[in-house]
Design a protein around this motif. Structure first.
Motif, short mmCIF file in Angstrom:
data_model
loop_
_atom_site.label_atom_id
_atom_site.label_comp_id
_atom_site.label_asym_id
_atom_site.label_seq_id
_atom_site.Cartn_x
_atom_site.Cartn_y
_atom_site.Cartn_z
N ARG A 97 0.84 -1.08 -0.13
CA ARG A 97 -0.07 -0.17 -0.04
C ARG A 97 0.74 1.33 0.04
O ARG A 97 1.86 1.31 0.83
CB ARG A 97 -1.01 0.00 1.20
CG ARG A 97 -1.89 -1.11 0.95
CD ARG A 97 -2.87 -0.98 2.33
NE ARG A 97 -4.14 -2.14 2.29
CZ ARG A 97 -3.97 -3.28 2.42
NH1 ARG A 97 -3.03 -3.83 2.69
NH2 ARG A 97 -5.13 -3.96 1.99
N LEU A 98 0.63 2.11 -0.84
CA LEU A 98 1.13 3.25 -1.01
C LEU A 98 0.19 4.67 -0.73
O LEU A 98 -0.97 4.48 -1.08
CB LEU A 98 1.82 3.73 -2.42
CG LEU A 98 2.81 2.59 -2.77
CD1 LEU A 98 3.35 2.84 -4.27
CD2 LEU A 98 3.88 2.18 -2.07
N ALA A 99 0.60 5.60 -0.27
CA ALA A 99 -0.18 6.94 -0.18
C ALA A 99 0.76 8.20 -0.28
O ALA A 99 1.75 8.10 0.21
CB ALA A 99 -0.96 6.96 1.20
N ALA A 100 -0.02 9.22 -0.93
CA ALA A 100 0.29 10.35 -1.15
C ALA A 100 -0.77 11.45 -1.21
O ALA A 100 -1.56 11.14 -1.91
CB ALA A 100 1.33 10.47 -2.46
N GLY A 101 -0.79 12.23 -0.20
CA GLY A 101 -1.84 13.18 -0.26
C GLY A 101 -3.14 12.56 -0.14
O GLY A 101 -3.18 11.83 0.77
N ASP A 102 -3.96 12.76 -0.86
CA ASP A 102 -5.44 11.70 -0.67
C ASP A 102 -5.75 10.94 -1.57
O ASP A 102 -6.54 10.33 -2.01
CB ASP A 102 -6.54 12.70 -0.82
CG ASP A 102 -6.66 13.56 -2.22
OD1 ASP A 102 -5.92 13.16 -3.23
OD2 ASP A 102 -7.90 14.02 -2.33
N ALA A 103 -4.33 10.23 -2.11
CA ALA A 103 -4.24 9.08 -3.12
C ALA A 103 -3.66 7.91 -2.38
O ALA A 103 -2.97 8.08 -1.77
CB ALA A 103 -3.17 9.47 -4.30
N GLU A 104 -4.37 6.99 -2.78
CA GLU A 104 -4.12 5.60 -2.08
C GLU A 104 -4.19 4.75 -3.10
O GLU A 104 -5.06 4.43 -3.91
CB GLU A 104 -5.10 5.23 -1.05
CG GLU A 104 -5.23 6.18 0.25
CD GLU A 104 -6.62 6.00 1.02
OE1 GLU A 104 -6.47 5.30 2.01
OE2 GLU A 104 -7.74 6.37 0.60
N LEU A 105 -2.96 3.97 -3.03
CA LEU A 105 -2.76 2.82 -3.88
C LEU A 105 -2.23 1.37 -3.50
O LEU A 105 -1.71 1.50 -2.40
CB LEU A 105 -1.67 3.19 -5.14
CG LEU A 105 -1.34 2.28 -6.45
CD1 LEU A 105 -2.40 2.11 -7.41
CD2 LEU A 105 0.04 2.46 -6.78
N THR A 106 -3.01 0.38 -3.89
CA THR A 106 -2.68 -0.96 -3.53
C THR A 106 -2.18 -2.02 -4.63
O THR A 106 -2.80 -2.01 -5.68
CB THR A 106 -3.73 -1.72 -2.82
OG1 THR A 106 -4.44 -0.83 -2.00
CG2 THR A 106 -3.47 -2.93 -2.42
N VAL A 107 -0.82 -2.37 -4.55
CA VAL A 107 -0.51 -3.07 -5.76
C VAL A 107 -0.25 -4.58 -5.02
O VAL A 107 0.00 -4.80 -3.79
CB VAL A 107 1.22 -2.65 -5.90
CG1 VAL A 107 1.71 -3.49 -6.99
CG2 VAL A 107 1.19 -1.28 -6.26
N LEU A 108 -0.62 -5.65 -5.80
CA LEU A 108 -0.89 -6.88 -5.72
C LEU A 108 0.25 -7.92 -6.35
O LEU A 108 0.17 -8.24 -7.40
CB LEU A 108 -2.30 -7.50 -5.93
CG LEU A 108 -3.30 -6.93 -5.39
CD1 LEU A 108 -4.71 -7.17 -5.87
CD2 LEU A 108 -3.50 -6.55 -3.72
N PRO A 109 1.51 -8.05 -5.66
CA PRO A 109 2.45 -8.83 -6.24
C PRO A 109 2.35 -10.03 -6.43
O PRO A 109 2.81 -10.54 -7.58
CB PRO A 109 3.90 -8.42 -5.31
CG PRO A 109 3.16 -7.88 -4.21
CD PRO A 109 1.94 -7.22 -4.29
N GLY A 110 1.28 -10.67 -5.65
CA GLY A 110 1.02 -12.12 -5.79
C GLY A 110 0.02 -12.42 -6.76
O GLY A 110 -0.32 -13.64 -7.19
N ASN A 111 -0.50 -11.25 -7.25
CA ASN A 111 -1.76 -11.62 -8.48
C ASN A 111 -1.36 -10.80 -9.71
O ASN A 111 -1.74 -9.58 -9.91
CB ASN A 111 -2.99 -11.17 -7.81
CG ASN A 111 -4.09 -11.37 -9.00
OD1 ASN A 111 -3.95 -11.90 -9.80
ND2 ASN A 111 -5.19 -10.61 -8.53
N GLY A 112 -0.26 -11.10 -9.98
CA GLY A 112 0.43 -10.69 -11.21
C GLY A 112 1.14 -9.24 -11.19
O GLY A 112 1.08 -8.40 -12.21
N CYS A 113 1.16 -8.71 -10.10
CA CYS A 113 1.61 -7.27 -9.84
C CYS A 113 0.95 -6.29 -10.39
O CYS A 113 1.24 -5.10 -10.66
CB CYS A 113 3.03 -7.01 -10.22
SG CYS A 113 4.17 -5.98 -9.48
#
Length: 278
Positions: free
Chosen positions: A16-32
């Protein structure tokens, strides 16, 4: 909990990444794939194990009848979208998290069967309060081979009800392409370039000055997809989502426009999504 168990749990939960009001989830186990991108609490990507935004590598779109040639050798790929092979093998692999901070992360996986060559793929994800930059590299460990790389995002057609009485109008897609690849009955480019047509699309467009496509959810958000690459596939034939796919070559490009990855010349591509509230 052991280190191995902790790593497996992180792979399952995502990075999980976050910057300001943006939030991102990367799923490396599911094909990145990018499993979620929320801006101001609003999800932009279609949810589900097959959706989000997945990397297309080591080829993009359809490879005709699952076959491609490298010099005098013809290789066979799994026909996962009969009668063609589609979207590469990276989305079906578990990737390794090489590093991660609050706003960026890097991931890798090793090429191998059913892809007939060895090498490494790296994806770098960088989040800021108003943008996301994706960078992908393909390198060989041994022999040279043709390859492609790109991204297949599933942007929600509608963002859902807004706070108060905000609009929930469908997304509008705007771009100015130099040409469209004529699509044959087999869903592959015929090799003929035509004037861009009106949608709906499942088509590849050429932008020699770089990909530049704007998605607008009226009254809500504008998101601009840019890339230095000159190819983009636009797909908007589903009710739930639309796709804007910057990529390093056209569909079936392993055969029609091969770009060799060599020991001294890896393939690198990038794309940026930049947004603003309306």
């Amino acid at each position: 909990m052991s280190t191995h168990e902790t790593t497996e749990a992180a792979q399952e939960a995502g990075v999980r990444l976050a910057a300001g009001d943006a939030e991102l989830t990367v799923l490396p186990g599911n094909g990145c794939r990018l499993g979620s991108l929320r801006v101001g609490g609003t999800e932009l990507l279609r949810q589900g194990a097959k959706y989000g935004c997945f990397p297309m590598v080591p080829w993009c779109g359809r490879t005709a009848y699952g076959r491609f040639r490298n010099g005098g050798t013809v290789h066979e790929l799994p026909v996962n979208s009969p009668p063609h092979a589609i979207h590469g093998t990276g989305r079906d692999r578990a990737w390794r998290t090489a590093r991660a901070s609050d706003t960026s992360a890097a991931f890798t996986y090793d090429l191998g069967a059913p892809w007939p060559y060895t090498g490494r793929v790296t994806q770098l994800v960088e989040l800021s309060p108003d943008s996301l930059t994706l960078t992908m590299g393909v390198e060989t460990y041994d022999d040279s081979f043709p390859a492609q790389a790109g991204w297949h995002p599933w942007f929600l057609r509608r963002l859902g009800p807004a706070a108060g009485d905000g609009p929930d109008a469908p997304v509008e897609i705007s771009f100015d392409a130099a040409w469209q690849e004529e699509r044959g009955d087999d869903h592959l480019p015929t090799g003929r370039r035509i004037e861009p047509t009106a949608g709906p699309w499942d088509d590849c467009f050429g932008m020699p000055d770089g990909v530049d496509v704007t998605l607008t959810w009226p009254g809500r958000l504008e998101l601009r997809v840019t890339s230095r690459d000159e190819w983009v596939v636009v797909y908007d034939e589903q009710d739930e989502a639309v796709c804007v796919e910057p990529q390093s070559g056209p569909p079936n490009g392993l055969n029609t426009a091969p770009r060799l990855v060599t020991p001294i010349d890896p393939l690198e591509t990038s794309a940026t999504w930049r947004w603003r509230a309306l």
